[in-house]
Design a protein around this motif. Structure first.
Motif, PDB file in Angstrom:
ATOM      1  N   ASP A  63      39.343  36.009  31.804  1.00  0.00           N
ATOM      2  CA  ASP A  63      39.487  37.385  32.050  1.00  0.00           C
ATOM      3  C   ASP A  63      40.878  37.485  33.035  1.00  0.00           C
ATOM      4  O   ASP A  63      41.047  36.509  33.801  1.00  0.00           O
ATOM      5  CB  ASP A  63      38.347  38.060  32.774  1.00  0.00           C
ATOM      6  CG  ASP A  63      38.040  37.718  34.090  1.00  0.00           C
ATOM      7  OD1 ASP A  63      38.466  38.110  34.933  1.00  0.00           O
ATOM      8  OD2 ASP A  63      37.512  36.518  33.955  1.00  0.00           O
ATOM      9  N   ASN A  64      41.832  38.418  32.849  1.00  0.00           N
ATOM     10  CA  ASN A  64      43.182  38.292  33.412  1.00  0.00           C
ATOM     11  C   ASN A  64      42.870  38.234  35.028  1.00  0.00           C
ATOM     12  O   ASN A  64      43.679  37.935  35.876  1.00  0.00           O
ATOM     13  CB  ASN A  64      43.819  39.821  33.008  1.00  0.00           C
ATOM     14  CG  ASN A  64      44.457  39.672  31.633  1.00  0.00           C
ATOM     15  OD1 ASN A  64      44.234  38.528  30.934  1.00  0.00           O
ATOM     16  ND2 ASN A  64      45.054  40.258  31.301  1.00  0.00           N
ATOM     17  N   ARG A  65      41.774  38.910  35.421  1.00  0.00           N
ATOM     18  CA  ARG A  65      41.653  39.412  37.139  1.00  0.00           C
ATOM     19  C   ARG A  65      41.578  37.930  37.713  1.00  0.00           C
ATOM     20  O   ARG A  65      41.935  37.650  38.626  1.00  0.00           O
ATOM     21  CB  ARG A  65      40.552  40.075  37.231  1.00  0.00           C
ATOM     22  CG  ARG A  65      41.202  41.741  37.077  1.00  0.00           C
ATOM     23  CD  ARG A  65      39.906  42.605  37.112  1.00  0.00           C
ATOM     24  NE  ARG A  65      38.836  42.413  36.455  1.00  0.00           N
ATOM     25  CZ  ARG A  65      37.846  43.355  36.515  1.00  0.00           C
ATOM     26  NH1 ARG A  65      37.805  44.260  37.502  1.00  0.00           N
ATOM     27  NH2 ARG A  65      36.631  42.901  35.813  1.00  0.00           N
ATOM     28  N   PRO A 124      46.870  37.283  35.889  1.00  0.00           N
ATOM     29  CA  PRO A 124      46.812  38.790  35.859  1.00  0.00           C
ATOM     30  C   PRO A 124      48.250  39.261  34.974  1.00  0.00           C
ATOM     31  O   PRO A 124      49.110  39.755  35.834  1.00  0.00           O
ATOM     32  CB  PRO A 124      46.768  39.153  37.150  1.00  0.00           C
ATOM     33  CG  PRO A 124      47.586  37.980  37.950  1.00  0.00           C
ATOM     34  CD  PRO A 124      47.095  36.684  37.038  1.00  0.00           C
ATOM     35  N   HIS A 175      46.009  47.054  38.337  1.00  0.00           N
ATOM     36  CA  HIS A 175      44.911  46.875  37.988  1.00  0.00           C
ATOM     37  C   HIS A 175      44.550  47.213  36.431  1.00  0.00           C
ATOM     38  O   HIS A 175      43.460  46.618  35.717  1.00  0.00           O
ATOM     39  CB  HIS A 175      43.503  46.728  38.817  1.00  0.00           C
ATOM     40  CG  HIS A 175      43.769  45.891  40.004  1.00  0.00           C
ATOM     41  ND1 HIS A 175      44.078  44.616  40.018  1.00  0.00           N
ATOM     42  CD2 HIS A 175      44.074  46.387  41.211  1.00  0.00           C
ATOM     43  CE1 HIS A 175      44.246  44.365  41.368  1.00  0.00           C
ATOM     44  NE2 HIS A 175      44.248  45.156  42.044  1.00  0.00           N
ATOM     45  N   ASP A 205      45.046  45.079  33.135  1.00  0.00           N
ATOM     46  CA  ASP A 205      44.186  43.970  33.202  1.00  0.00           C
ATOM     47  C   ASP A 205      42.645  44.308  32.893  1.00  0.00           C
ATOM     48  O   ASP A 205      42.001  43.459  32.406  1.00  0.00           O
ATOM     49  CB  ASP A 205      44.245  42.970  34.532  1.00  0.00           C
ATOM     50  CG  ASP A 205      45.466  42.353  34.651  1.00  0.00           C
ATOM     51  OD1 ASP A 205      46.119  41.770  33.872  1.00  0.00           O
ATOM     52  OD2 ASP A 205      46.270  42.278  35.977  1.00  0.00           O
ATOM     53  N   THR A 206      42.401  45.284  33.529  1.00  0.00           N
ATOM     54  CA  THR A 206      41.034  45.998  33.149  1.00  0.00           C
ATOM     55  C   THR A 206      40.785  46.093  31.817  1.00  0.00           C
ATOM     56  O   THR A 206      39.750  45.844  31.047  1.00  0.00           O
ATOM     57  CB  THR A 206      40.622  47.084  34.025  1.00  0.00           C
ATOM     58  OG1 THR A 206      40.776  46.705  35.492  1.00  0.00           O
ATOM     59  CG2 THR A 206      39.050  47.810  33.757  1.00  0.00           C
ATOM     60  N   GLY A 241      38.211  42.281  30.785  1.00  0.00           N
ATOM     61  CA  GLY A 241      38.150  42.979  31.812  1.00  0.00           C
ATOM     62  C   GLY A 241      37.277  44.173  31.970  1.00  0.00           C
ATOM     63  O   GLY A 241      36.753  44.689  32.824  1.00  0.00           O
ATOM     64  N   ARG A 287      31.566  38.154  33.982  1.00  0.00           N
ATOM     65  CA  ARG A 287      33.106  37.830  33.656  1.00  0.00           C
ATOM     66  C   ARG A 287      32.974  36.983  32.465  1.00  0.00           C
ATOM     67  O   ARG A 287      33.624  37.324  31.437  1.00  0.00           O
ATOM     68  CB  ARG A 287      33.863  37.457  34.752  1.00  0.00           C
ATOM     69  CG  ARG A 287      34.133  38.451  35.637  1.00  0.00           C
ATOM     70  CD  ARG A 287      34.939  38.142  36.714  1.00  0.00           C
ATOM     71  NE  ARG A 287      34.813  37.015  37.623  1.00  0.00           N
ATOM     72  CZ  ARG A 287      34.125  37.188  38.800  1.00  0.00           C
ATOM     73  NH1 ARG A 287      33.974  38.306  39.392  1.00  0.00           N
ATOM     74  NH2 ARG A 287      33.717  36.315  39.497  1.00  0.00           N
ATOM     75  N   TYR A 345      34.343  38.319  28.793  1.00  0.00           N
ATOM     76  CA  TYR A 345      35.597  37.482  27.969  1.00  0.00           C
ATOM     77  C   TYR A 345      35.014  36.979  26.563  1.00  0.00           C
ATOM     78  O   TYR A 345      35.790  36.936  25.577  1.00  0.00           O
ATOM     79  CB  TYR A 345      35.986  36.315  28.919  1.00  0.00           C
ATOM     80  CG  TYR A 345      36.999  35.391  28.068  1.00  0.00           C
ATOM     81  CD1 TYR A 345      38.163  35.730  27.983  1.00  0.00           C
ATOM     82  CD2 TYR A 345      36.666  34.196  27.656  1.00  0.00           C
ATOM     83  CE1 TYR A 345      39.142  34.848  27.164  1.00  0.00           C
ATOM     84  CE2 TYR A 345      37.538  33.345  26.834  1.00  0.00           C
ATOM     85  CZ  TYR A 345      38.706  33.689  26.909  1.00  0.00           C
ATOM     86  OH  TYR A 345      39.649  32.937  26.112  1.00  0.00           O
TER      87      TYR A 345
END
Length: 449
Positions: free
Chosen positions: A275-277, A281, A311, A314-315, A320, A356, A360
């Motif tokens: 996941d991007n976070r 990101p 954010h 990315d969410t 996300g 997470r 993903y």
């Protein structure tokens, strides 16, 4: 059971590896990772190695010489796009990030290099004649991320670009502006997250926007001229026209029930590794550039809600969205035993990390379902993926990817493994160590009976 085409693919990959061993480590590309011509227009997170993707695509084409169209469902900086066009194949690319879409649309139009050069001279003249000190845009925390002198400079640049009538020329300029923003903002360039630079670095940033833009723009003009010359030499740019086409879609490939309007022969891609976070990101990286670039010049379908905050994008990207339910987890576990095992391990360590990982894998599964619906029978797929760690636990992404391919109707042909000495990735974050090894996994959609 592998057939003759599969064995051709494996043999071609082996020949490439044997050649590379004569000069270094096979598949490392440690001495051939440069981003020449169009590949170097902008620094984007986690860019693929062009020479490596070129060799992978060439091997797939040897196995499937009649293949016409290549898909990259995570278009990113457009490495696969650029190499696909150079290989005289048509391209289809998806990405949820508007900045990636902008870059791809520019890289898909190298035939306009002469027009870009003339437009660059005009834009620089307009900038020099602009003495205004007002801001062309305003947004929350603007003074935090840009010195006043640079906001003035970026405003003069934006006003000059907006005077251009041709949208392709404007897009080319916006890419140069995006790279300028990365270099002149108060955010560190050593990370893709928005963090203020050390005070000694900030002192050197005063009034640098226009000089940086001038340098980037001139370099990018030279790069596109070089790309046009390369394509002409390869025979894919004939009489001022590209012999292949590129279709770029601002859309998430993970969207459930994505409309299948494509006919794909090959897939050449590298997905987000998590996941991007907690990995890369991309949305946060793109946030500042997207404050200055008019969204209408990128794509008319941009969802402005995705750009509201640092954010939001990315969410909305892979992994996300953390709204999960037991039914979805059970269905995913049936598709991939490796996902299920990792999920249970993480539950006993960190429930948020387990969520997470699940989010993903859910989005990866949805993406693969959509991808394989568009891939023609017998089509090959090449995935460059990282084997990362979550909470000191190996995340079995390669195993999950293989199990999901099997579930959706494809089988594994072969795998490559390489160290990643040159791929621009962070090696650590707050979740733990990330990845230092890449796998290139080759699959093939089962032939229709």
């Amino acid at each position: 059971m592998l057939d003759a085409d599969d064995r051709t693919l494996i043999a071609s990959l082996s020949e490439t590896a044997d050649f590379q061993r004569k000069t270094g480590s096979a598949w490392s590309y440690s001495g051939d990772a440069g981003r020449t011509a169009a590949h170097g227009l902008i620094q984007y997170p986690a860019m693929m190695v062009p020479a490596m993707q070129r060799d992978i695509l060439a091997s797939m084409v040897r196995a499937a010489p009649k293949a016409k169209t290549v898909l990259d469902p995570f278009v990113g900086s457009g490495t696969a796009l650029t190499e696909t066009l150079a290989a005289s194949r048509s391209f289809v690319g998806y990405d949820i990030n508007p900045l990636a879409i902008l870059i791809a649309k520019v890289k898909a139009s190298p035939l306009h290099a002469g027009m870009y050069a003339a437009a660059a001279e005009q834009v620089l003249a307009w900038i020099a004649a602009d003495t205004r000190s007002d801001y062309a845009v305003s947004f929350v925390n603007q003074s935090k991320w840009f010195k006043r002198s640079n906001s003035i400079g970026l405003s003069r640049i934006r006003r000059a670009i907006e005077k251009l009538d041709n949208i392709q020329c404007r897009r080319f300029m916006w890419v140069a502006l995006a790279e300028t923003i990365r270099r002149c903002s108060n955010s560190r360039t050593s990370t893709f997250k928005l963090h203020i630079r050390p005070s000694e670095d900030l002192e050197r940033l005063d009034g640098v926007a226009i000089p940086i833009f001038t340098s980037v723009l001139k370099s990018n003009v030279e790069r596109m001229i070089a790309e046009k010359a390369r394509l002409r030499k390869l025979g894919v740019l004939v009489n001022g026209k590209m012999i292949s086409t590129a279709t770029i879609k601002l859309q998430s490939i993970s969207k459930p029930g994505l409309d299948r309007g494509d006919s794909i022969d090959l897939v050449l891609t590298s997905p987000p590794y998590g996941d991007n976070r907690t990995t890369v990101p991309y949305g946060q990286f793109s946030y500042l550039a997207l404050r200055w670039i008019p969204h209408a010049d990128i794509d008319s379908s941009i969802d402005e809600a995705l750009l509201d905050s640092t954010h939001s994008l990315d969410t909305a990207s892979m992994g996300g969205g953390l709204r999960l339910d037991n039914v979805m987890i059970e269905e995913l576990s049936e598709k991939s035993a490796s996902f299920s095992k990792m999920y249970r391990q993480l539950l006993g360590i960190d429930r948020q990390a387990a969520k997470r990982w699940t989010a993903y894998c859910r989005d990866l599964s949805r993406a693969l379902e959509n991808i394989l619906k568009t891939v023609n029978s017998g089509g090959y797929l090449a995935w460059t993926v990282g084997q990362r760690r979550i909470r000191s636990t190996d995340a079995p992404l390669v195993a999950v990817l293989g199990e999901l391919h099997d579930y959706y109707g494809a089988y594994e042909v072969t795998q490559l493994k390489r160290a990643i000495p040159s791929k621009r990735m962070p090696t650590h974050n707050s979740i733990g160590s990330l990845m230092q090894i890449e796998h290139v996994c080759f699959y093939r959609k089962r032939l229709a009976s």
